[in-house]
Design a protein around this motif. Structure first.
Motif, PDB file in Angstrom:
ATOM      1  N   SER A   1       0.837  -1.209   0.000  1.00 51.04           N
ATOM      2  CA  SER A   1       0.000   0.000   0.000  1.00 51.04           C
ATOM      3  C   SER A   1       0.867   1.253   0.000  1.00 51.04           C
ATOM      4  O   SER A   1       1.710   1.443   0.876  1.00 51.04           O
TER       5      SER A   1
ATOM      6  N   TYR B   1      -1.005   4.154  -1.354  1.00 47.29           N
ATOM      7  CA  TYR B   1      -2.064   5.137  -1.478  1.00 47.29           C
ATOM      8  C   TYR B   1      -3.236   4.732  -0.596  1.00 47.29           C
ATOM      9  O   TYR B   1      -3.495   3.547  -0.380  1.00 47.29           O
TER      10      TYR B   1
ATOM     11  N   TRP C   1      -6.547   5.006  -1.111  1.00 46.38           N
ATOM     12  CA  TRP C   1      -7.613   4.290  -1.808  1.00 46.38           C
ATOM     13  C   TRP C   1      -7.225   2.835  -2.050  1.00 46.38           C
ATOM     14  O   TRP C   1      -8.070   1.938  -2.012  1.00 46.38           O
ATOM     15  N   TYR C   2      -5.940   2.605  -2.316  1.00 44.80           N
ATOM     16  CA  TYR C   2      -5.464   1.238  -2.550  1.00 44.80           C
ATOM     17  C   TYR C   2      -5.621   0.398  -1.292  1.00 44.80           C
ATOM     18  O   TYR C   2      -6.062  -0.764  -1.354  1.00 44.80           O
TER      19      TYR C   2
END
Length: 354
Positions: free
Chosen positions: A76, A78, A80-81
């Protein structure tokens, strides 16, 4: 499922979403909540699939997919990810409910308490794997022993190592399950009984047609069936619009006649379990935030290593209690009495944190 909480605050900080530590809990809630939302959506589906295809394949599929999704969370970079990966982790992992059904089918009153006490006991109860996040900052001297590319890789993905361990343990569990896990006898018995019922019904209908009707009547019946099928096909376009209403009505009747609704006890049990889970999730999420806060803001001022080691210590205590103590206490005093006593004492223990 909860191995991310000791370092999730640092992950939110690295995402550069906000500069205010007091807002970390807001963003953490979305990452944690995405898992439980997808679990709510998929648990019924996985339970239904396990009734049709068996407990074993669903359990193996869940462990196998989880091993890769857990590894993906370690990459991860980000916000949103991270949310998407956690959502997928819950969506494709229906093991908890299916596992409890499996244990209920392979145990009885003599060993059920002992079997269920192993739920939640994992390797993290022995090792502080949650302390392995951000290794380049926590263990810089130790990483000097490894090649430069490993140091750069772990510096780029500082939360990969704990998820890599979780992924490896899950994959080992998949291999062991594939080799040694057997289908529950209760499911196999239900499957065989259903198969026999279908065969018996088919044979009964065939015998009734052959023995109770002579050849001429059979010919007339066949002609009538042909005409009826023709008329049905002709009216199919008209009836198609009403089919969904009949299906919905049938589904509602089946739901209303479900055994779980015949008595209030199963529903009450489900609601109590929901409230317990709600309380535990709040505690698991808030405790790391509370301990990581600076002392001047009312926290303990711990770092993720200290929190991870405390978690490992508490996990070891939980392991000893669940494996060697709890099932004996339940066997002696009964499940309901233990449940009442523990939930009465628990709020007072939480208040001792302040």
């Amino acid at each position: 499922m909860t191995s991310l909480f000791p370092y999730i605050a640092y992950m939110i900080s690295d995402f550069n979403i906000t500069n205010k530590p007091e807002e970390y809990g807001y963003y953490i809630g979305f990452i944690a909540g995405s898992y439980y939302l997808s679990q709510f959506i998929s648990s019924f589906i996985w339970g239904h699939l396990s009734d049709h295809f068996g407990r074993r394949p669903i359990l193996l599929f869940g462990v196998f997919i989880s091993s890769f999704i857990a590894l993906g969370f370690g990459f991860s970079k980000y916000y949103w990810y991270a949310i998407v990966v956690r959502f997928l982790f819950g969506l494709f992992n229906g093991n908890l409910g299916v596992m409890k059904s499996y244990l209920g089918e392979i145990t009885d009153s003599t060993n059920q308490a002992k079997a269920f006490s192993f739920i939640g006991v994992t390797i993290r109860h022995f090792f502080g794997i949650r302390s392995f996040n951000r290794p380049t900052k926590q263990y810089p001297n130790f990483l000097q022993l490894f090649p430069q590319w490993i140091q750069l890789f772990l510096d780029k993905f500082p939360y990969l190592l704990p998820n890599l361990i979780v992924s490896g343990v899950a994959f080992i569990g998949f291999i062991l399950g594939y080799l040694y896990l057997e289908e529950s006898a209760a499911y196999l018995s239900r499957k065989e009984q259903k198969k026999n019922n279908i065969i018996n019904n088919s044979e009964s209908q065939q015998n009734l047609l052959n023995d109770g009707i002579d050849r001429n009547v059979n010919d007339e019946l066949e002609e009538e069936i042909i005409v009826q099928n023709y008329n049905n096909d002709k009216k199919k376009s008209i009836l198609f619009n009403n089919d969904w209403k009949e299906k919905c009505k049938e589904m509602f009747i089946n739901f209303k006649n479900n055994e779980i609704l015949k008595s209030p006890i199963p529903l009450i049990t489900c609601f109590m379990y929901m409230f317990l889970g709600f309380k535990q999730v709040i505690f698991d999420e808030c405790l790391p935030l509370f301990t990581l806060l600076p002392v001047d803001k009312g926290g303990f001022g711990w770092n993720s290593y200290e929190l991870g080691m405390i978690g490992a210590f508490l996990g070891s205590v939980i392991f000893v209690g669940q494996v060697f103590i709890i099932h004996r206490v339940i066997t002696k005093y009964g499940c309901l009495r233990c449940y009442r006593i523990v939930n009465f004492i628990n709020p007072f223990l939480i208040l001792l944190l302040r």
